[in-house]
Motif scaffolding. Structure first.
Motif: not given
Ligand SMILES: *Cc1c(COP(=O)(O)O)cnc(C)c1O
Length: 447
Positions: A28-37, A428-447
């Motif tokens: 839910e809270y990370s950016l999945e960029l593995i192209p086979s997933e 890296i810590k800052e980027v992780k925060q930004d990733v979580v914020e971005l993921c929250k704007r595009f909820p996956l299963y936790k809508k």
């Protein structure tokens, strides 16, 4: 939702549920960029997690070794009919447990052990099952491998030369890390010249083919294998198709594929998976799936452009499919592992990968592979691709100067120090925060 709450499972196995909930949050809270997933439509969980898992149905619709299959027959036939309709092929088998065993079935149907086969080399973007030495395909068959040129395109002259020299029984076209469209038509001419079976492995690009974003192999090849869990957005499984061209070459090819899957190398089919494949195919027939496939490619092109604009070198200078390879050799060789691990810590998931003519080794390759099917499923578009490119480059800048020593004994020590460093890294810590914020704007299963 039950697939998030897992209340009943928690009553029988709380230890397991704790682990599963961590994985739910990771997705839910990370950016999945593995192209086979990819992320399946949660409606499919109701098929995968259903009573169909209880049934044995060895055989094929109306030809089973067990009773009680009248409804399973209907379900499997539904999946088969949908494959035939979507791809316009006369024959389909939906029982393969996954892509690798399905490819094994293709070998069993067309070759004898020891026969000569030809495939796209793994370090050049092919797949293990296309004749790589550590896979059954390179162990049980006599394998010749073709390559890509420096510009990232398949060396079709090499393909022709190797085919004429070696007269393979079976030629594969397809792969897992190829950023250009597979040239099916050119392969068909070569296969015809030498009388080989031609199999397309479109595991990665099926969704793009359905959307009309990738050339269609159906007119050009004899057999098509696709996994169902990549761009098709279905459960983990596989489909094997035989085309009109394939039946013209060998009218028994469909039956040979069926026999190879069962009893050749599998037992009872996974009927719960078959049901979910049927549902995924139903979704893939809708117009918004075509829109989805188009957006995957638009997003990949946008991500590639944004990375290059920020100074990154890409294999083949871009992409025309759903994935790309960052060539990290401008920073030195063998950097893939540092970039993969640092990005993982920042919540951006991709994988280290060899690049064409990699100066390092497959375990410490000099590139990373990333793609857009999963983030596109979350609803992200070009604007978000630019943000993601910015995050990736920020992290790469932090770790690009780490060196993997040539001496094997020193590597563990370097990696240990590297891992300690990135744990403490503020960027890296800052980027992780930004990733979580971005993921929250595009909820996956936790809508
Ligand atoms: C993923 C993939 C496979 C194998 O699929 P599994 O389900 O992982 O066994 C086969 N061929 C290609 C080209 C793939 O990308």
């Amino acid at each position: 939702m039950w697939y998030l709450e897992l209340e009943n499972l928690a009553k029988v196995d709380p230890e397991l549920v704790e682990m599963m909930k961590k994985e739910i949050d990771r997705q839910e809270y990370s950016l999945e960029l593995i192209p086979s997933e990819n992320f399946v439509n949660p409606a499919l969980f109701e098929a995968m997690g259903s009573v169909l898992t209880n049934k044995y149905s060895e055989g094929y619709p109306r030809k089973r070794y067990y009773g009680g299959n009248q409804f399973v027959d209907m379900i499997e036939q539904l999946a088969i009919d949908r494959v035939k309709k979507i791809f316009g092929v006369p024959y389909a088998n939906v029982q393969g447990y996954s892509g690798s065993p399905a490819n094994f079935a293709v070998y069993m149907a067309t070759c004898k052990p020891g026969d000569l086969i030809m495939g796209h080399a793994l370090p050049d973007g092919g797949h293990l099952t296309h004749g790589w030495k550590t896979s059954f395909s390179g162990i049980f068959y006599n394998s010749v491998q073709y390559h890509v040129k420096q510009d990232g395109y398949i060396d079709i002259e090499e393909v022709r030369r190797l085919a004429l020299e070696n007269k393979p029984k079976l030629i594969w076209v397809g792969g897992s890390a190829y950023v250009r469209q597979f040239p099916f038509e050119e392969f068909s001419k070569i296969a015809d010249e030498v009388g080989a079976y031609l199999a397309a492995d479109v595991a990665h690009v099926t969704g793009l083919i359905i959307a009309g974003e990738h050339s269609n192999p159906v007119p050009y090849v004899d057999i098509i294998m696709t996994t169902t869990h990549k761009t098709l957005r279905g459960p983990r499984g596989a489909i094997i198709m035989v085309t009109e061209r394939g039946l013209k070459k060998d009218p028994l090819l469909g039956e040979k594929i069926d026999k190879a899957v069962f009893p050749g190398l599998q037992g009872g089919p996974h009927d719960h998976t078959t049901a979910a494949i049927a549902a995924a195919l139903n979704l893939a027939m809708k117009d918004d799936f075509k829109e989805y496939g188009r957006q995957i490619v638009k997003n990949a092109k946008a991500l590639a452009d944004s990375l290059m604009k920020r100074g990154m070198k890409l294999v083949s200078d871009g992409t025309e499919v759903h994935l790309m390879l960052i060539d990290l050799t401008p920073f030195g060789k063998g950097k893939g592992i540092f970039v993969q691990e640092a990005l993982d810590l920042a919540g951006i998931t991709l994988n280290k990968n060899t690049i064409p003519a990699d100066p390092s080794s497959p375990f410490y390759p000099s590139g990373v592979r990333l793609g857009t099917p999963a983030v596109t499923s979350r609803g992200m578009r070009e604007e978000e691709m630019d943000i993601i490119a910015g995050m990736i480059v920020r992290v790469i800048d932090e770790v690009k100067n780490y060196e993997m020593p040539d001496e094997k004994e020193k590597r563990a020590e370097v990696l240990k120090k590297f891992r300690e460093d990135i744990e403490k890294n503020e960027v890296i810590k800052e980027v992780k925060q930004d990733v979580v914020e971005l993921c929250k704007r595009f909820p996956l299963y936790k809508k």
